[in-house]
Design a protein around this motif. Structure first.
Motif, PDB file in Angstrom:
ATOM      1  N   SER A 100       3.561   4.303  -3.705  1.00 13.41           N
ATOM      2  CA  SER A 100       3.517   5.757  -3.587  1.00 13.41           C
ATOM      3  C   SER A 100       4.934   6.336  -3.503  1.00 13.41           C
ATOM      4  O   SER A 100       5.180   7.446  -3.989  1.00 13.41           O
ATOM      5  N   VAL A 101       5.851   5.569  -2.899  1.00 14.83           N
ATOM      6  CA  VAL A 101       7.257   6.003  -2.881  1.00 14.83           C
ATOM      7  C   VAL A 101       7.804   5.971  -4.308  1.00 14.83           C
ATOM      8  O   VAL A 101       8.490   6.906  -4.752  1.00 14.83           O
ATOM      9  N   VAL A 130      -0.269   3.056  -9.092  1.00  6.40           N
ATOM     10  CA  VAL A 130      -0.397   3.201  -7.636  1.00  6.40           C
ATOM     11  C   VAL A 130      -1.823   2.874  -7.200  1.00  6.40           C
ATOM     12  O   VAL A 130      -2.045   2.143  -6.227  1.00  6.40           O
ATOM     13  N   LEU A 131      -2.794   3.397  -7.941  1.00  2.93           N
ATOM     14  CA  LEU A 131      -4.202   3.194  -7.571  1.00  2.93           C
ATOM     15  C   LEU A 131      -4.572   1.710  -7.610  1.00  2.93           C
ATOM     16  O   LEU A 131      -5.242   1.200  -6.696  1.00  2.93           O
ATOM     17  N   PHE A 188       6.089   6.265  -6.988  1.00  6.98           N
ATOM     18  CA  PHE A 188       5.430   7.350  -7.732  1.00  6.98           C
ATOM     19  C   PHE A 188       6.161   8.670  -7.471  1.00  6.98           C
ATOM     20  O   PHE A 188       6.382   9.474  -8.382  1.00  6.98           O
ATOM     21  N   LEU A 189       6.580   8.842  -6.227  1.00  6.85           N
ATOM     22  CA  LEU A 189       7.307  10.062  -5.860  1.00  6.85           C
ATOM     23  C   LEU A 189       8.640  10.134  -6.609  1.00  6.85           C
ATOM     24  O   LEU A 189       9.086  11.214  -6.996  1.00  6.85           O
ATOM     25  N   THR A 239       0.833  -1.211   0.000  1.00  4.19           N
ATOM     26  CA  THR A 239       0.000   0.000   0.000  1.00  4.19           C
ATOM     27  C   THR A 239       0.868   1.262   0.000  1.00  4.19           C
ATOM     28  O   THR A 239       0.425   2.313  -0.461  1.00  4.19           O
ATOM     29  N   ILE A 240       2.067   1.151   0.548  1.00  7.74           N
ATOM     30  CA  ILE A 240       2.923   2.349   0.646  1.00  7.74           C
ATOM     31  C   ILE A 240       3.978   2.397  -0.467  1.00  7.74           C
ATOM     32  O   ILE A 240       4.224   3.457  -1.041  1.00  7.74           O
ATOM     33  N   HIS A 261       0.626   7.169 -11.674  1.00  2.00           N
ATOM     34  CA  HIS A 261      -0.439   7.260 -10.666  1.00  2.00           C
ATOM     35  C   HIS A 261      -1.430   6.100 -10.804  1.00  2.00           C
ATOM     36  O   HIS A 261      -1.880   5.527  -9.813  1.00  2.00           O
TER      37      HIS A 261
END
Lengths: 64, 487
Positions: A19-20, A32-33, A22-23, A15-16, A29
């Motif tokens: 997002s890292v 990530v979704l 993506f950063l 879940t995390i 995105h």
């Protein structure tokens, strides 16, 4: 039991981690979704199977 | 008695916790790790940006405020909890009398309903996103949102009330499982928001943040939310739990004083990381809207910025975000409605718990239909602490000072009284003054009211002093513990 815990742990990490990535612009995105919702489903399927049924004594307390 | 209805976590409600039931610090760290990841965090975090807080003030102010909160739990609550090993309600009953506890319970119940109402609103914003229903905050405090949004609130609140009436256990199990996941989703939302703003350094983050504040101000937002206001809010938003001693009910099980540090994990995950993540979500929404020229869902009808937790979570992490806002709101509204129901049942002992919980759920749903309650959450939470916090001062004075001043502690028990007027006046006077300062404009500042969180500590101190003075005036000689036991 250990295998189930590992599955939950991996789901939580999933879940995390996207997002890292993506950063750092490694994934987009949309990815990530999708990973987030799939790992959420895995978490909620796997975790109740091993997480104890004992309730925390504060679970009936009001929190903000 | 009122506190008989408080039984839920169950044991030793009317006696000190015995040695064999005590728990080590690890249990408390585990317990608090899942605390303070509530639906309201999605709202509160973004309200900081909406109120004009600078990034540096937010990062440092929340850090200091949360440290102060943890110190309050450790050095104010834990020693008394371990010294007495009784719940707040039972201690209050022994000091203030059963009737006074009932009155306190009513106030608790009403505030719980309002708090649950804000949680219903937050969950409804998430339900509204896939249905295409906007969340807008009307200019008037006592106005409903749109008809469609109000209908969503009624459905969400109704479902929550029915589930709460069935008891808190099932939802508590969901909350148990969901807690680590919710914290992970908060963190993910923060990271995704950074990416959506193309942040590559602290400087670029600050630039995006300041642009967000400028946008908020251009659209009629608050002008400022300075450092010390953030510190005081972060410290005292949980005023009812630490200054107000509600968490005596938890720490009475502590074997070791070091357990008092455990709230740190909940505070720094929920009231630090999650709040900052939620604020970043709004900053990202503003930046993306500015780039695209699409401001739908971000601006109200009157062109003011609105923090819509459901929409912000949707934009950050899609369906997972929607699910997280709903679960966070539901799992925290549920015990709140449940406890409000118990409080109301304390007033009408012959009524059923189910009926009273449904009543509490109905009140919460009606409250949730007023979007300003959630939009003014920073003020409401401060008011909550101002009203409930001072009762902790009565416990403090009773524990540390009464005997030193030659007065009787646990006076209601010794005097066999059901109503201690000293407690009533010591609590009621500062709280009434506090509420006047909060709601009546122009008393302290020209055409403005006092930020509610500022009043928690002054009201607490005033209550302590008044209780001591009034006890000196009103107490009459009472039998000692030995005589009470002999009788």
């Amino acid at each position: 039991m250990a295998a189930l815990k590992l599955v939950s742990l991996l789901a939580l990490a999933a879940t995390i981690l996207p997002s890292v990535l993506f950063l750092t612009q490694t994934v987009n995105h949309e990815t990530v979704l999708w990973v987030a919702i799939i790992s959420t489903i895995v978490w909620f399927v796997a975790t109740p199977l091993w997480m104890g049924s004992e309730l925390r004594p504060d679970l009936d307390q009001v929190e903000i | 008695m009122a506190d008989e209805n408080q039984a839920s976590s169950g044991e030793y409600e009317r006696e000190p916790v015995p040695e064999h039931a005590l728990k080590g610090p690890g249990k408390f760290w585990g317990m608090y790790a899942g605390e303070h990841a509530a639906g309201t965090e999605f709202m509160i975090g973004s309200l900081f940006l909406g109120a004009g807080a600078s990034l540096q003030d937010l990062i440092l102010g929340l850090l200091l405020g949360n440290i102060l909160a943890v110190l309050t739990w450790r050095y104010l609550v834990t020693p008394i909890a371990m010294g007495k090993r009784m719940t707040l309600y039972y201690q209050l009953e022994r000091i203030a009398g059963g009737s006074m506890v009932k009155l306190y319970n009513v106030v608790n119940g009403v505030l719980f309903c309002l708090l649950a109402g804000a949680m219903v609103t937050v969950s409804a914003t998430a339900v509204g996103v896939p249905l295409g229903i906007d969340f807008s905050v009307p200019g008037s405090a006592l106005a409903f949102g749109s008809m469609n949004f109000t209908l969503v609130v009624v459905v969400v609140g109704g479902v929550m009330a029915v589930i709460a009436a069935a008891g808190y256990e099932m939802v508590a199990r969901v909350a148990n499982v969901a807690a680590p996941w919710m914290i992970a989703i908060f963190a993910a939302c923060g990271l995704i928001s950074l990416a959506r703003m193309n942040v590559s350094s602290y400087g670029s983050l600050q630039e995006a943040w300041e642009s967000g504040i400028a946008f908020v101000r251009d659209h009629g937002g608050e002008t400022e939310f300075p450092f010390w206001q953030i510190v005081v809010f972060a410290w005292l938003c949980n005023g009812a739990m630490h200054f107000g001693m509600a968490d005596l009910s938890i720490f009475r099980f502590a074997r070791d004083k070091s357990s008092g540090w455990a709230p740190a994990i909940g505070m720094f995950l929920g009231h630090y990381m999650a709040w900052i993540a939620a604020a970043l979500m709004l900053a990202a929404a503003i930046k993306v809207s500015q780039q695209s020229g699409e401001f739908g869902g971000l601006l109200n009808g009157d062109n003011k910025v609105v923090a819509n937790p459901g929409l912000l979570a949707w934009q950050a992490i899609g369906w997972t975000g929607i699910l997280c806002v709903i679960i966070a709101g539901w799992t925290t509204a549920n015990p709140t409605i449940y406890r409000a129901g118990l409080a109301f049942q304390g007033i009408f002992p012959s009524s059923s718990r189910v009926t009273m919980t449904l009543l509490a759920g109905a009140v919460a749903t009606i409250a949730g239909a007023f979007p300003n309650l959630a939009a003014e959450l920073l003020n409401f939470v401060g008011t909550y602490g101002t009203v409930l916090g001072p009762m902790g001062a009565v416990i403090f004075v009773d524990f540390y000072l009464m005997r030193k001043f030659g007065l009787s502690d646990e006076y209601a028990t010794h005097a066999k009284s059901s109503f201690n007027p000293a407690v009533f006046l010591a609590w009621g006077i500062p709280v009434t003054v506090g509420l006047i300062l909060i709601y009546v404009k122009g008393i302290v500042y020209q055409n403005a009211t006092v930020f509610p969180a500022y009043l928690v500590v002054p009201c607490w101190i005033a209550c302590a002093v008044l209780y001591l003075v009034l006890s000196k005036i009103t107490q009459r000689p009472v039998p000692s513990y030995d005589k009470l036991a002999a009788n």
